[in-house]
Motif scaffolding. Sequence first.
Motif, PDB file in Angstrom:
ATOM      1  N   VAL A 161      51.134 -53.930  26.685  1.00  0.00           N
ATOM      2  CA  VAL A 161      51.678 -54.168  25.350  1.00  0.00           C
ATOM      3  C   VAL A 161      52.979 -53.398  25.235  1.00  0.00           C
ATOM      4  O   VAL A 161      53.016 -52.180  25.480  1.00  0.00           O
ATOM      5  CB  VAL A 161      50.703 -53.717  24.244  1.00  0.00           C
ATOM      6  CG1 VAL A 161      51.301 -54.013  22.866  1.00  0.00           C
ATOM      7  CG2 VAL A 161      49.355 -54.395  24.399  1.00  0.00           C
ATOM      8  N   LEU A 162      54.064 -54.097  24.903  1.00  0.00           N
ATOM      9  CA  LEU A 162      55.357 -53.461  24.684  1.00  0.00           C
ATOM     10  C   LEU A 162      55.529 -53.279  23.181  1.00  0.00           C
ATOM     11  O   LEU A 162      55.789 -54.228  22.453  1.00  0.00           O
ATOM     12  CB  LEU A 162      56.477 -54.313  25.272  1.00  0.00           C
ATOM     13  CG  LEU A 162      56.459 -54.455  26.802  1.00  0.00           C
ATOM     14  CD1 LEU A 162      57.484 -55.470  27.262  1.00  0.00           C
ATOM     15  CD2 LEU A 162      56.702 -53.100  27.466  1.00  0.00           C
ATOM     16  N   GLU A 163      55.350 -52.047  22.748  1.00  0.00           N
ATOM     17  CA  GLU A 163      55.386 -51.774  21.320  1.00  0.00           C
ATOM     18  C   GLU A 163      56.799 -51.450  20.839  1.00  0.00           C
ATOM     19  O   GLU A 163      57.595 -50.841  21.565  1.00  0.00           O
ATOM     20  CB  GLU A 163      54.471 -50.594  20.974  1.00  0.00           C
ATOM     21  CG  GLU A 163      52.995 -50.923  21.035  1.00  0.00           C
ATOM     22  CD  GLU A 163      52.163 -49.874  20.311  1.00  0.00           C
ATOM     23  OE1 GLU A 163      52.611 -48.710  20.215  1.00  0.00           O
ATOM     24  OE2 GLU A 163      51.064 -50.210  19.835  1.00  0.00           O
ATOM     25  N   ASP A 164      57.083 -51.839  19.610  1.00  0.00           N
ATOM     26  CA  ASP A 164      58.289 -51.445  18.902  1.00  0.00           C
ATOM     27  C   ASP A 164      57.924 -50.233  18.054  1.00  0.00           C
ATOM     28  O   ASP A 164      57.025 -50.297  17.214  1.00  0.00           O
ATOM     29  CB  ASP A 164      58.769 -52.608  18.030  1.00  0.00           C
ATOM     30  CG  ASP A 164      59.976 -52.260  17.177  1.00  0.00           C
ATOM     31  OD1 ASP A 164      60.463 -51.116  17.268  1.00  0.00           O
ATOM     32  OD2 ASP A 164      60.426 -53.134  16.423  1.00  0.00           O
ATOM     33  N   ALA A 165      58.588 -49.114  18.284  1.00  0.00           N
ATOM     34  CA  ALA A 165      58.223 -47.869  17.611  1.00  0.00           C
ATOM     35  C   ALA A 165      58.259 -47.988  16.096  1.00  0.00           C
ATOM     36  O   ALA A 165      57.560 -47.239  15.393  1.00  0.00           O
ATOM     37  CB  ALA A 165      59.148 -46.744  18.062  1.00  0.00           C
ATOM     38  N   THR A 166      59.028 -48.919  15.574  1.00  0.00           N
ATOM     39  CA  THR A 166      59.120 -49.053  14.118  1.00  0.00           C
ATOM     40  C   THR A 166      57.858 -49.649  13.508  1.00  0.00           C
ATOM     41  O   THR A 166      57.706 -49.659  12.286  1.00  0.00           O
ATOM     42  CB  THR A 166      60.324 -49.935  13.729  1.00  0.00           C
ATOM     43  OG1 THR A 166      60.139 -51.257  14.271  1.00  0.00           O
ATOM     44  CG2 THR A 166      61.622 -49.356  14.272  1.00  0.00           C
ATOM     45  N   SER A 167      56.933 -50.132  14.350  1.00  0.00           N
ATOM     46  CA  SER A 167      55.706 -50.736  13.817  1.00  0.00           C
ATOM     47  C   SER A 167      54.667 -49.696  13.424  1.00  0.00           C
ATOM     48  O   SER A 167      53.592 -50.045  12.931  1.00  0.00           O
ATOM     49  CB  SER A 167      55.102 -51.689  14.854  1.00  0.00           C
ATOM     50  OG  SER A 167      54.680 -50.978  16.014  1.00  0.00           O
ATOM     51  N   GLY A 168      54.954 -48.408  13.661  1.00  0.00           N
ATOM     52  CA  GLY A 168      54.017 -47.347  13.300  1.00  0.00           C
ATOM     53  C   GLY A 168      52.735 -47.445  14.107  1.00  0.00           C
ATOM     54  O   GLY A 168      52.764 -47.743  15.302  1.00  0.00           O
ATOM     55  N   ASP A 169      51.587 -47.206  13.450  1.00  0.00           N
ATOM     56  CA  ASP A 169      50.311 -47.227  14.160  1.00  0.00           C
ATOM     57  C   ASP A 169      49.568 -48.550  13.993  1.00  0.00           C
ATOM     58  O   ASP A 169      48.383 -48.647  14.291  1.00  0.00           O
ATOM     59  CB  ASP A 169      49.419 -46.077  13.701  1.00  0.00           C
ATOM     60  CG  ASP A 169      49.063 -46.178  12.217  1.00  0.00           C
ATOM     61  OD1 ASP A 169      49.571 -47.075  11.532  1.00  0.00           O
ATOM     62  OD2 ASP A 169      48.270 -45.328  11.766  1.00  0.00           O
ATOM     63  N   ALA A 170      50.291 -49.582  13.553  1.00  0.00           N
ATOM     64  CA  ALA A 170      49.635 -50.881  13.344  1.00  0.00           C
ATOM     65  C   ALA A 170      49.075 -51.420  14.650  1.00  0.00           C
ATOM     66  O   ALA A 170      47.989 -52.007  14.689  1.00  0.00           O
ATOM     67  CB  ALA A 170      50.624 -51.879  12.744  1.00  0.00           C
ATOM     68  N   GLY A 171      49.804 -51.230  15.761  1.00  0.00           N
ATOM     69  CA  GLY A 171      49.338 -51.714  17.049  1.00  0.00           C
ATOM     70  C   GLY A 171      48.046 -51.043  17.471  1.00  0.00           C
ATOM     71  O   GLY A 171      47.107 -51.697  17.931  1.00  0.00           O
TER      72      GLY A 171
ATOM     73  N   GLN B 155      67.506 -58.590  26.531  1.00  0.00           N
ATOM     74  CA  GLN B 155      68.112 -58.158  25.272  1.00  0.00           C
ATOM     75  C   GLN B 155      67.123 -57.354  24.434  1.00  0.00           C
ATOM     76  O   GLN B 155      67.463 -56.318  23.844  1.00  0.00           O
ATOM     77  CB  GLN B 155      68.600 -59.383  24.490  1.00  0.00           C
ATOM     78  CG  GLN B 155      69.138 -59.100  23.095  1.00  0.00           C
ATOM     79  CD  GLN B 155      70.504 -58.433  23.092  1.00  0.00           C
ATOM     80  OE1 GLN B 155      71.019 -58.067  24.135  1.00  0.00           O
ATOM     81  NE2 GLN B 155      71.084 -58.283  21.912  1.00  0.00           N
ATOM     82  N   ALA B 156      65.868 -57.805  24.386  1.00  0.00           N
ATOM     83  CA  ALA B 156      64.854 -57.111  23.589  1.00  0.00           C
ATOM     84  C   ALA B 156      64.563 -55.722  24.147  1.00  0.00           C
ATOM     85  O   ALA B 156      64.446 -54.748  23.387  1.00  0.00           O
ATOM     86  CB  ALA B 156      63.577 -57.946  23.543  1.00  0.00           C
ATOM     87  N   LEU B 157      64.429 -55.615  25.468  1.00  0.00           N
ATOM     88  CA  LEU B 157      64.143 -54.325  26.090  1.00  0.00           C
ATOM     89  C   LEU B 157      65.279 -53.338  25.885  1.00  0.00           C
ATOM     90  O   LEU B 157      65.046 -52.148  25.638  1.00  0.00           O
ATOM     91  CB  LEU B 157      63.904 -54.502  27.592  1.00  0.00           C
ATOM     92  CG  LEU B 157      62.547 -55.039  28.049  1.00  0.00           C
ATOM     93  CD1 LEU B 157      62.594 -55.340  29.537  1.00  0.00           C
ATOM     94  CD2 LEU B 157      61.441 -54.041  27.748  1.00  0.00           C
ATOM     95  N   CYS B 158      66.500 -53.815  25.980  1.00  0.00           N
ATOM     96  CA  CYS B 158      67.652 -52.917  25.970  1.00  0.00           C
ATOM     97  C   CYS B 158      68.171 -52.617  24.571  1.00  0.00           C
ATOM     98  O   CYS B 158      68.649 -51.502  24.317  1.00  0.00           O
ATOM     99  CB  CYS B 158      68.780 -53.509  26.813  1.00  0.00           C
ATOM    100  SG  CYS B 158      68.366 -53.739  28.559  1.00  0.00           S
ATOM    101  N   HIS B 159      68.109 -53.605  23.671  1.00  0.00           N
ATOM    102  CA  HIS B 159      68.799 -53.448  22.396  1.00  0.00           C
ATOM    103  C   HIS B 159      67.999 -53.842  21.155  1.00  0.00           C
ATOM    104  O   HIS B 159      68.238 -53.306  20.081  1.00  0.00           O
ATOM    105  CB  HIS B 159      70.097 -54.270  22.412  1.00  0.00           C
ATOM    106  CG  HIS B 159      70.982 -53.983  23.561  1.00  0.00           C
ATOM    107  ND1 HIS B 159      71.635 -52.770  23.726  1.00  0.00           N
ATOM    108  CD2 HIS B 159      71.336 -54.742  24.638  1.00  0.00           C
ATOM    109  CE1 HIS B 159      72.353 -52.794  24.842  1.00  0.00           C
ATOM    110  NE2 HIS B 159      72.187 -53.965  25.419  1.00  0.00           N
ATOM    111  N   ARG B 160      67.064 -54.792  21.281  1.00  0.00           N
ATOM    112  CA  ARG B 160      66.444 -55.373  20.090  1.00  0.00           C
ATOM    113  C   ARG B 160      64.917 -55.411  20.236  1.00  0.00           C
ATOM    114  O   ARG B 160      64.329 -56.473  20.423  1.00  0.00           O
ATOM    115  CB  ARG B 160      66.979 -56.790  19.864  1.00  0.00           C
ATOM    116  CG  ARG B 160      68.494 -56.919  19.677  1.00  0.00           C
ATOM    117  CD  ARG B 160      68.896 -56.584  18.257  1.00  0.00           C
ATOM    118  NE  ARG B 160      68.212 -57.434  17.289  1.00  0.00           N
ATOM    119  CZ  ARG B 160      68.610 -58.683  16.974  1.00  0.00           C
ATOM    120  NH1 ARG B 160      69.657 -59.230  17.557  1.00  0.00           N
ATOM    121  NH2 ARG B 160      67.945 -59.369  16.049  1.00  0.00           N
ATOM    122  N   PRO B 161      64.247 -54.269  20.124  1.00  0.00           N
ATOM    123  CA  PRO B 161      62.784 -54.256  20.293  1.00  0.00           C
ATOM    124  C   PRO B 161      62.050 -55.175  19.326  1.00  0.00           C
ATOM    125  O   PRO B 161      60.940 -55.626  19.630  1.00  0.00           O
ATOM    126  CB  PRO B 161      62.412 -52.792  20.038  1.00  0.00           C
ATOM    127  CG  PRO B 161      63.645 -52.020  20.296  1.00  0.00           C
ATOM    128  CD  PRO B 161      64.783 -52.913  19.897  1.00  0.00           C
TER     129      PRO B 161
END
Length: 313
Positions: free
Chosen positions: A265-275, A211-217
């Motif tokens: 590391v699987l990043e969520d693009a909405t996290s910006g450059d925090a990672g 679910q996270a990979l496909c719809h809910r990062p």
Amino acid sequence: MRLGSDHVRVRVPATSANLGPGFDALGLAVAHYDEVEVKALGSAEVTVEVTGEGAGELPTGEDHLVVRAIRAALDEVGAPQVGLHLTCVNRIPHGRGMGSSAAAVVAGVLAARMLVAEPQALSDTVAFRLASAFEGHPDNAAPAILGGATVAWTAPDGPHATALPVHPGVTPVVLVPPHACSTRTARGVLPAMVPHADAAHTAGRAALLVQALCHRPELLLAATEDRLHQSYRAQVMPGTAELVRALREAGQAAVVSGAGPSVLVLEDATSGDAGARGRAALLGPVAPDGTTPSGWRVLTPGIATRGALAERL
């Protein structure tokens, strides 16, 4: 079956298996490629030229994994065996949990597909079966052939796989250590049995991970929690285990890549450059070539949405 070509080229992506809780089932293709050119010869000679990863260390004759895979695929369709000249440009690190052996096998099988007169005889289904037999499990072969994220499983009639539609906000980052660890070593420390509670926890997280990979990062951090294999592997890759722990404490969805010792590391693009800032704090500043003062290399390849590509030259 006769041969239909004497010169082919194959490009195969690196892969990361498991993705944390999806042990021996989930996999992801990343856009970091090995390339192989194969020429069929009129003589029985076999030569392999390797540049990049493994140069000077890998076999240069019949024992080379790509050659062995070509032989197996030609035998599968009843095509004649021939002499071979291979030119391998290896970019996938070896012994780092990025699917280098699966890439070599897939390259060999798909090279054979393009060499024979009837390529359809080595369909993706047949190629996947042959590659899984070499690997012993299908989790790396599936994304290498299909691209993107995949779920693979084995049934009485053989291995199967299906592709997953990855959310565009999911971005892979691979942290590659300077040292290797063989898959045999990493698998050798796994116990024959695990506590039921750990198995149940991991099964739930694996389902959530789809679910996270496909719809809910935004669920990736919770979805990548694992109790099935990573803690046991810590004894043979303590630096990897410590880095995964530190990254997760900083809110990053970090897991052991395949059998390790690389970290995905699987990043969520909405996290910006925090990672990126968090990783730099742990590993040191990242140079343009991806190297860091700690010796770890940072790769940001993106997802390989297409699997291996083969063509006649």
